[in-house]
Design an enzyme around this catalytic site. Sequence first.
Site, PDB file in Angstrom:
ATOM      1  N   GLN A 275       3.013  10.078   1.645  1.00 42.00           N
ATOM      2  CA  GLN A 275       4.324   9.403   1.729  1.00 42.00           C
ATOM      3  C   GLN A 275       5.240   9.779   0.561  1.00 42.00           C
ATOM      4  O   GLN A 275       6.441   9.567   0.636  1.00 42.00           O
ATOM      5  CB  GLN A 275       4.138   7.878   1.775  1.00 42.00           C
ATOM      6  CG  GLN A 275       3.460   7.396   3.044  1.00 42.00           C
ATOM      7  CD  GLN A 275       3.299   5.895   3.050  1.00 42.00           C
ATOM      8  OE1 GLN A 275       2.354   5.374   2.467  1.00 42.00           O
ATOM      9  NE2 GLN A 275       4.212   5.194   3.684  1.00 42.00           N
TER      10      GLN A 275
ATOM     11  N   HIS B  25      -4.589   1.460   7.558  1.00 42.50           N
ATOM     12  CA  HIS B  25      -3.234   2.023   7.662  1.00 42.50           C
ATOM     13  C   HIS B  25      -3.065   3.171   6.652  1.00 42.50           C
ATOM     14  O   HIS B  25      -2.539   4.233   6.992  1.00 42.50           O
ATOM     15  CB  HIS B  25      -2.229   0.888   7.393  1.00 42.50           C
ATOM     16  CG  HIS B  25      -0.790   1.276   7.410  1.00 42.50           C
ATOM     17  ND1 HIS B  25       0.109   0.773   8.330  1.00 42.50           N
ATOM     18  CD2 HIS B  25      -0.057   2.100   6.617  1.00 42.50           C
ATOM     19  CE1 HIS B  25       1.308   1.273   8.090  1.00 42.50           C
ATOM     20  NE2 HIS B  25       1.236   2.087   7.050  1.00 42.50           N
ATOM     21  N   GLU B  26      -3.534   2.943   5.404  1.00 43.97           N
ATOM     22  CA  GLU B  26      -3.350   3.976   4.366  1.00 43.97           C
ATOM     23  C   GLU B  26      -4.256   5.183   4.614  1.00 43.97           C
ATOM     24  O   GLU B  26      -3.832   6.325   4.411  1.00 43.97           O
ATOM     25  CB  GLU B  26      -3.608   3.387   2.970  1.00 43.97           C
ATOM     26  CG  GLU B  26      -2.719   2.206   2.596  1.00 43.97           C
ATOM     27  CD  GLU B  26      -1.241   2.436   2.829  1.00 43.97           C
ATOM     28  OE1 GLU B  26      -0.794   3.591   2.809  1.00 43.97           O
ATOM     29  OE2 GLU B  26      -0.528   1.447   3.075  1.00 43.97           O
TER      30      GLU B  26
ATOM     31  N   HIS C 278      -2.754   7.436   7.071  1.00 42.09           N
ATOM     32  CA  HIS C 278      -1.713   8.329   6.522  1.00 42.09           C
ATOM     33  C   HIS C 278      -2.326   9.638   6.021  1.00 42.09           C
ATOM     34  O   HIS C 278      -1.699  10.698   6.114  1.00 42.09           O
ATOM     35  CB  HIS C 278      -1.001   7.657   5.350  1.00 42.09           C
ATOM     36  CG  HIS C 278       0.181   6.805   5.722  1.00 42.09           C
ATOM     37  ND1 HIS C 278       1.276   7.300   6.413  1.00 42.09           N
ATOM     38  CD2 HIS C 278       0.455   5.500   5.481  1.00 42.09           C
ATOM     39  CE1 HIS C 278       2.161   6.326   6.579  1.00 42.09           C
ATOM     40  NE2 HIS C 278       1.696   5.216   6.035  1.00 42.09           N
TER      41      HIS C 278
ATOM     42  N   CYS D 292       5.784  -0.116   7.685  1.00 44.16           N
ATOM     43  CA  CYS D 292       5.443   1.135   6.999  1.00 44.16           C
ATOM     44  C   CYS D 292       6.656   1.559   6.184  1.00 44.16           C
ATOM     45  O   CYS D 292       7.778   1.566   6.702  1.00 44.16           O
ATOM     46  CB  CYS D 292       5.081   2.217   8.022  1.00 44.16           C
ATOM     47  SG  CYS D 292       4.622   3.788   7.247  1.00 44.16           S
ATOM     48  N   LEU D 293       6.418   1.902   4.918  1.00 45.73           N
ATOM     49  CA  LEU D 293       7.533   2.302   4.059  1.00 45.73           C
ATOM     50  C   LEU D 293       8.167   3.607   4.541  1.00 45.73           C
ATOM     51  O   LEU D 293       9.295   3.906   4.165  1.00 45.73           O
ATOM     52  CB  LEU D 293       7.053   2.438   2.611  1.00 45.73           C
ATOM     53  CG  LEU D 293       6.477   1.135   2.017  1.00 45.73           C
ATOM     54  CD1 LEU D 293       5.913   1.391   0.627  1.00 45.73           C
ATOM     55  CD2 LEU D 293       7.527   0.036   1.988  1.00 45.73           C
TER      56      LEU D 293
ATOM     57  N   GLY E 298       0.845  -1.193   0.000  1.00 48.44           N
ATOM     58  CA  GLY E 298       0.000   0.000   0.000  1.00 48.44           C
ATOM     59  C   GLY E 298       0.875   1.236   0.000  1.00 48.44           C
ATOM     60  O   GLY E 298       2.088   1.156   0.268  1.00 48.44           O
TER      61      GLY E 298
HETATM   62  O1  K1U Z   1       1.737   2.527   3.923  1.00 49.33           O
HETATM   63  C1  K1U Z   1       2.782   1.902   3.887  1.00 49.33           C
HETATM   64  O2  K1U Z   1       3.769   2.358   4.431  1.00 49.33           O
HETATM   65  C2  K1U Z   1       2.850   0.570   3.194  1.00 49.33           C
HETATM   66  C3  K1U Z   1       2.806  -0.605   4.148  1.00 49.33           C
HETATM   67  C4  K1U Z   1       1.350  -1.071   4.254  1.00 49.33           C
HETATM   68  C5  K1U Z   1       0.969  -2.029   5.321  1.00 49.33           C
HETATM   69  C6  K1U Z   1       1.728  -3.117   5.673  1.00 49.33           C
HETATM   70  C7  K1U Z   1       1.288  -4.012   6.653  1.00 49.33           C
HETATM   71  C8  K1U Z   1       0.075  -3.825   7.268  1.00 49.33           C
HETATM   72  C9  K1U Z   1      -0.676  -2.732   6.939  1.00 49.33           C
HETATM   73  C10 K1U Z   1      -0.247  -1.849   5.959  1.00 49.33           C
HETATM   74  C11 K1U Z   1       3.711  -1.698   3.577  1.00 49.33           C
HETATM   75  O3  K1U Z   1       3.501  -2.156   2.498  1.00 49.33           O
HETATM   76  S1  K1U Z   1       5.045  -2.231   4.542  1.00 49.33           S
HETATM   77  C12 K1U Z   1       5.759  -3.537   3.553  1.00 49.33           C
HETATM   78  C13 K1U Z   1       4.976  -4.804   3.566  1.00 49.33           C
HETATM   79  O4  K1U Z   1       4.117  -4.991   4.404  1.00 49.33           O
HETATM   80  C14 K1U Z   1       5.218  -5.845   2.525  1.00 49.33           C
HETATM   81  C15 K1U Z   1       6.168  -5.681   1.564  1.00 49.33           C
HETATM   82  C16 K1U Z   1       6.379  -6.679   0.605  1.00 49.33           C
HETATM   83  C17 K1U Z   1       5.622  -7.823   0.612  1.00 49.33           C
HETATM   84  C18 K1U Z   1       4.658  -7.993   1.590  1.00 49.33           C
HETATM   85  C19 K1U Z   1       4.447  -7.007   2.545  1.00 49.33           C
HETATM   86 ZN    ZN Z   2       2.636   3.397   6.172  1.00 54.66          ZN
END
Ligand code: K1U
Ligand code: ZN
Length: 181
Positions: free
Chosen positions: A61, A145-146, A149, A103-104, A56
């Site tokens: 971001q 989560h999104e 943000h 979270c990225l 997401g």
């Molecule tokens: O919003 C963001 O920072 C993105 C975040 C979203 C998220 C992850 C987990 C639970 C709720 C919301 C991410 O994508 S973190 C990376 C991640 O979870 C992932 C990356 C590659 C493959 C699978 C998962």
């Molecule tokens: Zn995030």
Amino acid sequence: MLVTDAETLPKPLPILIVPDPTLRKTARAVTPADAEAVRSLIPAMFSTMYKAPGIGLAAPQVGSLLRVIVIDIAPDKTPSPIALVNPEVVAKSDELATREEGCLSLPDQYAEVTRPARVKVRYQDEQGIKREIEGDGLLAACLQHEIDHLNGVLFVDYLSSLKRNMLLRKLAKDQKERRGR
Ligand code: K1U
Ligand code: ZN
């Protein structure tokens, strides 16, 4: 354009990292006057999310304070990209679910977060058509989560102050080391 096709996607954008102040601002609603900006923002957000990689991404971001999010919770299997403009949670379950979130904007930091287990979200698609999506599991966590943000809320805000401070200190240390490399 096929949003998952790496060759047709625009260049990924830099992702803002905590404590960038933009991540704490409230994004504003998209209006018809934003159509052109949103048309180029969405492919750039997919490109950034797939490259990261993530499941997401929210516009703040990547430095845009428009209420836009993108999601693909199965990027490695059958890609199912969804772009949501002006998303809002219109129903949520009383039942809660706890899962690990990342979270990225807080690279390599993870914690268990408790949220409503199911949500219904109303939004506009890329063409401005009103739609709804309902989800549980990872989709529900990702949608919440999104949308958080867009309101300047980060997953660490759901943790105890002890856990939050530990995680933020670890992030600051990791980032300092990364810059020194
Ligand atoms: O919003 C963001 O920072 C993105 C975040 C979203 C998220 C992850 C987990 C639970 C709720 C919301 C991410 O994508 S973190 C990376 C991640 O979870 C992932 C990356 C590659 C493959 C699978 C998962
Ligand atoms: Zn995030």
